[in-house]
Design an enzyme around this catalytic site. Structure first.
Site, PDB file in Angstrom:
ATOM      1  N   ARG A 121       0.907  -1.363   0.385  1.00 24.31           N
ATOM      2  CA  ARG A 121       0.371  -0.160  -0.176  1.00 24.31           C
ATOM      3  C   ARG A 121       1.154   1.323  -0.196  1.00 24.31           C
ATOM      4  O   ARG A 121       1.236   1.489   1.169  1.00 24.31           O
ATOM      5  CB  ARG A 121      -0.588   0.160   1.103  1.00 24.31           C
ATOM      6  CG  ARG A 121      -1.704  -0.902   0.775  1.00 24.31           C
ATOM      7  CD  ARG A 121      -3.304  -0.862   1.599  1.00 24.31           C
ATOM      8  NE  ARG A 121      -4.472  -1.485   0.947  1.00 24.31           N
ATOM      9  CZ  ARG A 121      -5.474  -2.029   1.170  1.00 24.31           C
ATOM     10  NH1 ARG A 121      -5.896  -1.007   2.800  1.00 24.31           N
ATOM     11  NH2 ARG A 121      -6.507  -2.268   0.775  1.00 24.31           N
ATOM     12  N   ASP A 129      -4.346  -2.177  -7.036  1.00 24.60           N
ATOM     13  CA  ASP A 129      -4.166  -2.867  -5.662  1.00 24.60           C
ATOM     14  C   ASP A 129      -5.981  -3.118  -5.661  1.00 24.60           C
ATOM     15  O   ASP A 129      -6.803  -2.383  -6.138  1.00 24.60           O
ATOM     16  CB  ASP A 129      -4.625  -1.590  -4.565  1.00 24.60           C
ATOM     17  CG  ASP A 129      -5.021  -2.092  -3.050  1.00 24.60           C
ATOM     18  OD1 ASP A 129      -4.682  -3.440  -3.148  1.00 24.60           O
ATOM     19  OD2 ASP A 129      -4.600  -1.127  -2.258  1.00 24.60           O
ATOM     20  N   SER A 132      -8.401  -2.673  -2.698  1.00 26.56           N
ATOM     21  CA  SER A 132      -9.148  -1.706  -2.873  1.00 26.56           C
ATOM     22  C   SER A 132     -10.019  -1.872  -3.988  1.00 26.56           C
ATOM     23  O   SER A 132     -10.973  -1.860  -3.126  1.00 26.56           O
ATOM     24  CB  SER A 132      -8.136  -0.836  -2.855  1.00 26.56           C
ATOM     25  OG  SER A 132      -7.109  -0.293  -2.015  1.00 26.56           O
ATOM     26  N   TYR A 229      -3.620  -1.420   7.295  1.00 23.89           N
ATOM     27  CA  TYR A 229      -4.679  -2.208   7.978  1.00 23.89           C
ATOM     28  C   TYR A 229      -4.899  -2.079   9.580  1.00 23.89           C
ATOM     29  O   TYR A 229      -3.915  -1.894  10.340  1.00 23.89           O
ATOM     30  CB  TYR A 229      -4.433  -3.972   8.029  1.00 23.89           C
ATOM     31  CG  TYR A 229      -4.548  -3.893   6.000  1.00 23.89           C
ATOM     32  CD1 TYR A 229      -5.852  -4.095   5.696  1.00 23.89           C
ATOM     33  CD2 TYR A 229      -3.222  -3.689   5.049  1.00 23.89           C
ATOM     34  CE1 TYR A 229      -6.062  -4.453   4.784  1.00 23.89           C
ATOM     35  CE2 TYR A 229      -3.288  -4.678   3.986  1.00 23.89           C
ATOM     36  CZ  TYR A 229      -5.430  -4.473   3.576  1.00 23.89           C
ATOM     37  OH  TYR A 229      -4.369  -4.912   2.398  1.00 23.89           O
TER      38      TYR A 229
END
Length: 376
Positions: A121, A129, A132, A229
Protein backbone atom coordinates in the site's frame (compact mmCIF):
# COMPACT_ATOMS: atom_id res chain seq x y z
CA UNK A 1 4.69 -12.22 -25.22
CA UNK A 2 1.48 -14.21 -25.13
CA UNK A 3 -0.90 -13.43 -22.27
CA UNK A 4 -3.57 -16.02 -21.43
CA UNK A 5 -6.86 -15.07 -19.79
CA UNK A 6 -8.57 -18.06 -18.19
CA UNK A 7 -12.18 -18.85 -17.42
CA UNK A 8 -12.54 -18.97 -13.65
CA UNK A 9 -13.07 -22.39 -12.13
CA UNK A 10 -13.91 -21.55 -8.51
CA UNK A 11 -17.55 -22.23 -7.55
CA UNK A 12 -19.66 -19.08 -7.88
CA UNK A 13 -16.86 -16.98 -9.37
CA UNK A 14 -18.38 -14.75 -12.05
CA UNK A 15 -15.53 -12.28 -12.57
CA UNK A 16 -12.95 -12.32 -15.33
CA UNK A 17 -9.35 -11.07 -15.30
CA UNK A 18 -9.46 -9.08 -18.55
CA UNK A 19 -12.09 -7.08 -20.40
CA UNK A 20 -12.14 -5.93 -24.03
CA UNK A 21 -10.84 -2.58 -22.76
CA UNK A 22 -7.74 -4.09 -21.14
CA UNK A 23 -7.23 -6.53 -24.02
CA UNK A 24 -6.84 -3.54 -26.33
CA UNK A 25 -4.47 -1.82 -23.90
CA UNK A 26 -2.30 -4.93 -23.46
CA UNK A 27 -2.15 -5.44 -27.21
CA UNK A 28 -0.99 -1.83 -27.58
CA UNK A 29 2.03 -2.76 -25.45
CA UNK A 30 2.91 -5.45 -27.99
CA UNK A 31 1.36 -8.49 -26.30
CA UNK A 32 -0.66 -11.24 -27.92
CA UNK A 33 -3.89 -11.97 -26.04
CA UNK A 34 -5.59 -15.35 -25.85
CA UNK A 35 -8.90 -15.69 -23.98
CA UNK A 36 -10.48 -18.99 -22.99
CA UNK A 37 -13.90 -19.32 -24.59
CA UNK A 38 -16.69 -18.32 -22.23
CA UNK A 39 -14.35 -16.55 -19.79
CA UNK A 40 -16.41 -13.37 -19.66
CA UNK A 41 -19.95 -14.72 -20.07
CA UNK A 42 -20.81 -14.55 -16.36
CA UNK A 43 -19.60 -10.93 -16.29
CA UNK A 44 -21.81 -10.07 -19.30
CA UNK A 45 -18.90 -10.02 -21.76
CA UNK A 46 -19.52 -12.23 -24.82
CA UNK A 47 -16.68 -13.97 -26.66
CA UNK A 48 -17.27 -11.76 -29.70
CA UNK A 49 -16.39 -8.65 -27.68
CA UNK A 50 -12.95 -10.14 -26.97
CA UNK A 51 -12.53 -11.11 -30.62
CA UNK A 52 -13.44 -7.57 -31.68
CA UNK A 53 -10.78 -6.27 -29.28
CA UNK A 54 -8.14 -8.41 -31.00
CA UNK A 55 -7.93 -11.48 -28.75
CA UNK A 56 -7.93 -15.06 -30.00
CA UNK A 57 -10.53 -17.41 -28.50
CA UNK A 58 -10.09 -21.11 -27.82
CA UNK A 59 -10.23 -23.90 -25.27
CA UNK A 60 -7.94 -23.93 -22.24
CA UNK A 61 -5.16 -25.90 -23.91
CA UNK A 62 -5.04 -23.55 -26.90
CA UNK A 63 -5.25 -20.50 -24.65
CA UNK A 64 -2.32 -21.64 -22.50
CA UNK A 65 -0.10 -22.90 -25.32
CA UNK A 66 3.06 -20.78 -25.34
CA UNK A 67 1.72 -18.25 -22.81
CA UNK A 68 4.34 -16.46 -20.73
CA UNK A 69 1.77 -14.74 -18.50
CA UNK A 70 -1.46 -16.26 -17.17
CA UNK A 71 -4.07 -13.90 -15.76
CA UNK A 72 -6.79 -14.96 -13.35
CA UNK A 73 -9.11 -13.53 -10.73
CA UNK A 74 -8.51 -16.48 -8.41
CA UNK A 75 -5.48 -18.73 -8.71
CA UNK A 76 -5.99 -21.42 -11.36
CA UNK A 77 -5.62 -25.10 -10.50
CA UNK A 78 -1.93 -25.92 -11.03
CA UNK A 79 -2.94 -29.26 -12.56
CA UNK A 80 -4.66 -27.39 -15.38
CA UNK A 81 -1.50 -25.46 -16.29
CA UNK A 82 0.62 -28.35 -17.55
CA UNK A 83 3.29 -27.61 -20.12
CA UNK A 84 3.98 -23.98 -19.29
CA UNK A 85 7.57 -22.89 -19.81
CA UNK A 86 9.63 -22.49 -16.63
CA UNK A 87 9.37 -18.94 -15.35
CA UNK A 88 5.90 -18.27 -16.79
CA UNK A 89 3.93 -15.88 -14.60
CA UNK A 90 0.65 -16.61 -12.85
CA UNK A 91 -0.86 -13.24 -11.93
CA UNK A 92 -4.04 -13.36 -9.84
CA UNK A 93 -5.50 -13.18 -6.36
CA UNK A 94 -3.82 -16.27 -4.95
CA UNK A 95 -5.01 -16.31 -1.30
CA UNK A 96 -1.54 -17.50 -0.23
CA UNK A 97 -2.15 -18.06 3.48
CA UNK A 98 -5.17 -20.28 2.88
CA UNK A 99 -4.06 -21.90 -0.39
CA UNK A 100 -0.47 -22.67 0.59
CA UNK A 101 -0.55 -26.11 -1.06
CA UNK A 102 -1.46 -24.45 -4.35
CA UNK A 103 1.43 -22.02 -3.99
CA UNK A 104 3.80 -24.96 -3.40
CA UNK A 105 2.42 -26.61 -6.54
CA UNK A 106 3.16 -23.48 -8.58
CA UNK A 107 6.73 -23.57 -7.28
CA UNK A 108 7.09 -27.26 -8.15
CA UNK A 109 5.87 -26.53 -11.68
CA UNK A 110 8.54 -23.85 -12.11
CA UNK A 111 5.98 -21.05 -12.35
CA UNK A 112 6.49 -17.56 -10.97
CA UNK A 113 3.35 -16.87 -8.92
CA UNK A 114 2.51 -13.22 -8.27
CA UNK A 115 -0.14 -12.59 -5.61
CA UNK A 116 -1.88 -9.33 -6.40
CA UNK A 117 -3.43 -9.09 -2.93
CA UNK A 118 0.11 -8.72 -1.53
CA UNK A 119 0.50 -5.43 -3.41
CA UNK A 120 2.13 -2.96 -1.01
CA UNK A 121 0.00 0.00 0.00
CA UNK A 122 2.25 2.68 -1.43
CA UNK A 123 1.28 5.61 -3.62
CA UNK A 124 2.60 4.29 -6.92
CA UNK A 125 0.84 0.95 -6.42
CA UNK A 126 -2.62 2.34 -5.68
CA UNK A 127 -3.85 1.74 -9.22
CA UNK A 128 -2.72 -1.91 -8.96
CA UNK A 129 -4.39 -2.68 -5.62
CA UNK A 130 -7.04 -5.38 -6.15
CA UNK A 131 -7.99 -5.43 -2.46
CA UNK A 132 -9.02 -1.78 -2.57
CA UNK A 133 -10.88 -1.99 -5.87
CA UNK A 134 -12.79 -5.11 -4.87
CA UNK A 135 -13.45 -3.97 -1.29
CA UNK A 136 -14.93 -0.74 -2.60
CA UNK A 137 -17.55 -2.67 -4.54
CA UNK A 138 -18.07 -5.08 -1.63
CA UNK A 139 -18.99 -2.18 0.64
CA UNK A 140 -21.51 -0.96 -1.89
CA UNK A 141 -23.00 -4.40 -2.43
CA UNK A 142 -23.26 -5.06 1.31
CA UNK A 143 -25.64 -2.13 1.69
CA UNK A 144 -27.69 -3.23 -1.32
CA UNK A 145 -27.93 -6.78 0.06
CA UNK A 146 -28.96 -5.42 3.46
CA UNK A 147 -31.63 -3.19 1.91
CA UNK A 148 -33.00 -6.14 -0.07
CA UNK A 149 -33.41 -8.21 3.12
CA UNK A 150 -34.68 -5.35 5.28
CA UNK A 151 -38.48 -5.26 5.56
CA UNK A 152 -38.63 -1.51 5.98
CA UNK A 153 -37.61 1.57 4.00
CA UNK A 154 -34.10 3.00 4.27
CA UNK A 155 -34.82 6.76 4.07
CA UNK A 156 -37.19 8.84 6.17
CA UNK A 157 -40.43 9.36 4.26
CA UNK A 158 -43.14 11.92 4.90
CA UNK A 159 -46.49 10.54 3.82
CA UNK A 160 -50.15 11.50 4.27
CA UNK A 161 -50.45 8.49 6.56
CA UNK A 162 -47.56 9.59 8.74
CA UNK A 163 -43.78 9.55 8.86
CA UNK A 164 -41.62 6.53 8.09
CA UNK A 165 -38.43 6.73 10.16
CA UNK A 166 -35.02 6.36 8.54
CA UNK A 167 -33.20 3.09 9.09
CA UNK A 168 -30.33 3.19 11.56
CA UNK A 169 -27.24 1.59 10.01
CA UNK A 170 -23.98 0.91 11.85
CA UNK A 171 -20.71 0.13 10.05
CA UNK A 172 -18.00 -1.68 12.00
CA UNK A 173 -14.57 -1.35 10.39
CA UNK A 174 -13.86 1.74 8.33
CA UNK A 175 -11.47 0.57 5.65
CA UNK A 176 -12.22 0.83 1.95
CA UNK A 177 -15.32 -1.39 2.21
CA UNK A 178 -16.58 0.38 5.30
CA UNK A 179 -16.19 3.85 3.82
CA UNK A 180 -18.08 2.82 0.70
CA UNK A 181 -20.79 1.24 2.84
CA UNK A 182 -21.16 4.51 4.75
CA UNK A 183 -21.36 6.54 1.54
CA UNK A 184 -23.88 4.17 -0.06
CA UNK A 185 -26.10 4.00 3.03
CA UNK A 186 -26.08 7.79 3.28
CA UNK A 187 -27.14 8.07 -0.37
CA UNK A 188 -30.02 5.71 0.36
CA UNK A 189 -31.12 7.95 3.22
CA UNK A 190 -30.16 5.85 6.24
CA UNK A 191 -29.06 7.32 9.54
CA UNK A 192 -25.44 6.09 9.64
CA UNK A 193 -22.89 5.59 12.40
CA UNK A 194 -19.53 3.83 12.28
CA UNK A 195 -16.64 2.66 14.40
CA UNK A 196 -13.03 1.51 13.97
CA UNK A 197 -9.98 0.86 16.15
CA UNK A 198 -7.93 3.34 14.12
CA UNK A 199 -8.31 6.88 15.45
CA UNK A 200 -7.51 8.43 12.06
CA UNK A 201 -10.78 7.11 10.62
CA UNK A 202 -12.89 9.43 12.80
CA UNK A 203 -12.36 12.33 10.38
CA UNK A 204 -13.20 10.10 7.43
CA UNK A 205 -16.48 9.05 9.07
CA UNK A 206 -17.41 12.67 9.76
CA UNK A 207 -16.51 13.72 6.21
CA UNK A 208 -19.14 11.30 4.88
CA UNK A 209 -21.83 12.69 7.16
CA UNK A 210 -21.94 9.74 9.55
CA UNK A 211 -21.60 9.66 13.34
CA UNK A 212 -18.35 8.23 14.74
CA UNK A 213 -18.73 5.78 17.65
CA UNK A 214 -15.35 5.40 19.36
CA UNK A 215 -13.90 4.01 22.57
CA UNK A 216 -12.55 7.03 24.42
CA UNK A 217 -11.38 5.43 27.67
CA UNK A 218 -8.72 3.15 26.11
CA UNK A 219 -6.24 4.07 23.37
CA UNK A 220 -6.80 2.48 19.97
CA UNK A 221 -4.42 2.63 17.03
CA UNK A 222 -2.99 6.03 16.25
CA UNK A 223 -2.83 6.67 12.54
CA UNK A 224 -3.62 3.91 10.08
CA UNK A 225 -1.79 0.88 11.43
CA UNK A 226 0.68 -1.22 9.45
CA UNK A 227 0.05 -0.97 5.71
CA UNK A 228 -3.22 0.86 6.32
CA UNK A 229 -4.74 -2.15 8.07
CA UNK A 230 -5.87 -2.58 11.64
CA UNK A 231 -3.86 -4.84 13.93
CA UNK A 232 -4.81 -7.01 16.90
CA UNK A 233 -5.96 -4.91 19.85
CA UNK A 234 -5.30 -5.31 23.58
CA UNK A 235 -7.74 -7.24 25.75
CA UNK A 236 -8.53 -3.99 27.60
CA UNK A 237 -9.50 -2.29 24.34
CA UNK A 238 -11.57 -5.28 23.23
CA UNK A 239 -13.54 -5.21 26.48
CA UNK A 240 -14.18 -1.48 26.22
CA UNK A 241 -15.22 -1.83 22.60
CA UNK A 242 -17.59 -4.69 23.45
CA UNK A 243 -19.32 -2.53 26.08
CA UNK A 244 -19.66 0.37 23.65
CA UNK A 245 -20.96 -1.81 20.84
CA UNK A 246 -23.45 -3.56 23.11
CA UNK A 247 -25.10 -0.29 24.07
CA UNK A 248 -25.14 1.00 20.49
CA UNK A 249 -26.04 -2.11 18.53
CA UNK A 250 -29.32 -2.64 20.35
CA UNK A 251 -30.64 0.54 18.74
CA UNK A 252 -29.59 -0.35 15.17
CA UNK A 253 -31.66 -1.73 12.31
CA UNK A 254 -28.75 -2.78 10.09
CA UNK A 255 -25.14 -3.59 11.01
CA UNK A 256 -22.37 -4.15 8.46
CA UNK A 257 -19.07 -5.62 9.67
CA UNK A 258 -15.91 -5.38 7.55
CA UNK A 259 -12.99 -5.97 9.95
CA UNK A 260 -10.10 -8.07 8.61
CA UNK A 261 -6.52 -8.65 9.76
CA UNK A 262 -4.29 -9.93 6.92
CA UNK A 263 -3.06 -13.47 7.50
CA UNK A 264 -5.15 -13.97 10.62
CA UNK A 265 -8.74 -14.94 11.42
CA UNK A 266 -11.20 -12.06 11.35
CA UNK A 267 -11.74 -10.50 14.80
CA UNK A 268 -15.01 -11.32 16.56
CA UNK A 269 -16.99 -8.09 16.86
CA UNK A 270 -20.55 -9.21 17.60
CA UNK A 271 -21.56 -11.98 20.00
CA UNK A 272 -24.76 -13.98 20.10
CA UNK A 273 -25.76 -12.11 23.26
CA UNK A 274 -25.42 -8.79 21.43
CA UNK A 275 -27.48 -10.10 18.51
CA UNK A 276 -30.22 -10.97 21.00
CA UNK A 277 -30.53 -7.30 22.00
CA UNK A 278 -31.44 -6.22 18.45
CA UNK A 279 -35.08 -5.96 17.49
CA UNK A 280 -36.62 -8.68 15.31
CA UNK A 281 -36.30 -7.94 11.61
CA UNK A 282 -32.88 -6.33 11.97
CA UNK A 283 -30.13 -7.23 9.51
CA UNK A 284 -26.42 -7.97 9.92
CA UNK A 285 -24.07 -8.30 6.94
CA UNK A 286 -20.74 -9.99 7.74
CA UNK A 287 -18.25 -9.14 4.99
CA UNK A 288 -15.52 -11.06 6.84
CA UNK A 289 -17.44 -14.33 6.97
CA UNK A 290 -14.98 -16.18 4.70
CA UNK A 291 -12.13 -15.31 7.07
CA UNK A 292 -13.88 -16.75 10.09
CA UNK A 293 -16.45 -14.00 10.52
CA UNK A 294 -16.91 -10.92 12.68
CA UNK A 295 -20.31 -12.16 13.83
CA UNK A 296 -20.99 -15.16 16.04
CA UNK A 297 -23.25 -17.58 14.19
CA UNK A 298 -22.59 -16.18 10.70
CA UNK A 299 -22.35 -18.95 8.09
CA UNK A 300 -20.36 -18.52 4.87
CA UNK A 301 -22.63 -18.70 1.86
CA UNK A 302 -25.88 -18.53 3.84
CA UNK A 303 -28.35 -16.12 5.38
CA UNK A 304 -29.26 -17.41 8.84
CA UNK A 305 -31.64 -16.13 11.49
CA UNK A 306 -30.78 -15.81 15.17
CA UNK A 307 -33.10 -14.19 17.71
CA UNK A 308 -35.20 -12.84 14.84
CA UNK A 309 -32.15 -11.13 13.28
CA UNK A 310 -31.07 -12.14 9.77
CA UNK A 311 -27.30 -12.54 9.35
CA UNK A 312 -26.09 -12.37 5.74
CA UNK A 313 -22.87 -14.27 5.05
CA UNK A 314 -22.49 -14.04 1.28
CA UNK A 315 -19.30 -15.49 -0.18
CA UNK A 316 -17.20 -13.60 -2.73
CA UNK A 317 -19.22 -10.40 -2.57
CA UNK A 318 -17.37 -8.66 -5.45
CA UNK A 319 -18.56 -11.46 -7.73
CA UNK A 320 -22.14 -10.39 -6.97
CA UNK A 321 -21.46 -7.27 -9.01
CA UNK A 322 -19.31 -9.05 -11.57
CA UNK A 323 -19.34 -6.64 -14.51
CA UNK A 324 -17.98 -3.66 -12.59
CA UNK A 325 -15.69 -5.68 -10.34
CA UNK A 326 -14.18 -7.34 -13.43
CA UNK A 327 -13.65 -3.94 -15.04
CA UNK A 328 -11.67 -2.54 -12.12
CA UNK A 329 -9.85 -5.81 -11.36
CA UNK A 330 -8.66 -6.07 -14.97
CA UNK A 331 -7.46 -2.46 -14.86
CA UNK A 332 -5.47 -3.28 -11.72
CA UNK A 333 -3.74 -6.09 -13.64
CA UNK A 334 -3.11 -3.91 -16.69
CA UNK A 335 -1.70 -1.10 -14.54
CA UNK A 336 0.70 -3.55 -12.94
CA UNK A 337 1.89 -5.15 -16.17
CA UNK A 338 2.23 -1.86 -18.03
CA UNK A 339 4.22 -0.26 -15.19
CA UNK A 340 6.92 -2.91 -15.59
CA UNK A 341 6.71 -3.47 -19.35
CA UNK A 342 10.09 -3.43 -21.07
CA UNK A 343 9.65 -2.48 -24.72
CA UNK A 344 12.93 -4.05 -25.87
CA UNK A 345 12.21 -7.35 -24.12
CA UNK A 346 8.52 -7.09 -25.07
CA UNK A 347 7.50 -8.29 -21.61
CA UNK A 348 7.24 -6.98 -18.04
CA UNK A 349 10.36 -7.33 -15.92
CA UNK A 350 10.38 -7.37 -12.11
CA UNK A 351 13.96 -6.77 -10.96
CA UNK A 352 15.26 -8.11 -7.66
CA UNK A 353 15.08 -5.62 -4.83
CA UNK A 354 12.11 -3.80 -6.36
CA UNK A 355 9.52 -3.10 -3.66
CA UNK A 356 6.44 -4.19 -5.58
CA UNK A 357 8.03 -7.29 -7.07
CA UNK A 358 9.49 -8.44 -3.77
CA UNK A 359 6.11 -7.98 -2.09
CA UNK A 360 3.96 -9.92 -4.55
CA UNK A 361 6.36 -12.63 -5.83
CA UNK A 362 5.55 -15.91 -4.11
CA UNK A 363 7.58 -18.41 -6.10
CA UNK A 364 10.59 -18.46 -8.41
CA UNK A 365 13.04 -21.06 -9.69
CA UNK A 366 11.11 -23.90 -8.09
CA UNK A 367 11.02 -22.36 -4.61
CA UNK A 368 8.69 -20.35 -2.39
CA UNK A 369 10.53 -17.05 -1.91
CA UNK A 370 8.04 -14.68 -0.29
CA UNK A 371 9.09 -13.65 3.21
CA UNK A 372 5.50 -13.43 4.47
CA UNK A 373 5.02 -17.10 3.63
CA UNK A 374 8.43 -18.24 4.80
CA UNK A 375 7.68 -16.70 8.17
CA UNK A 376 4.46 -18.74 8.52
Amino acid sequence: MKIAVLKEGAPGERRVAATPETVKKLRSLGAELAVESGAGIAASIPDQAYADAGATLGDRAATLAGAGIILGVQGPDPASLGGQAPGAWVVAGLNPFVERARVDAYAAAGLEALAMEFMPRITRAQSMDILSSQSNLSGYRAVIDAAAEYDRAMPMMMTAAGTVSAAKLFVMGVGVAGLQAIATARRLGAQVSATDVRSATKEQILSLGAKPIFVESVAGIEGEGTGGYATEMSDEYKAAQADLVSSHIAKQDIVITTALIPGRPAPRLITDAQIATMRPGSIIVDLAVEAGGNVEGAVAGETVERHGVRIIGNRNVPSRIATDSSAVFSRNLYNFLSAFWDKEANRPILPDGEEIGDAIRLTRDGKVVNQRLLGN
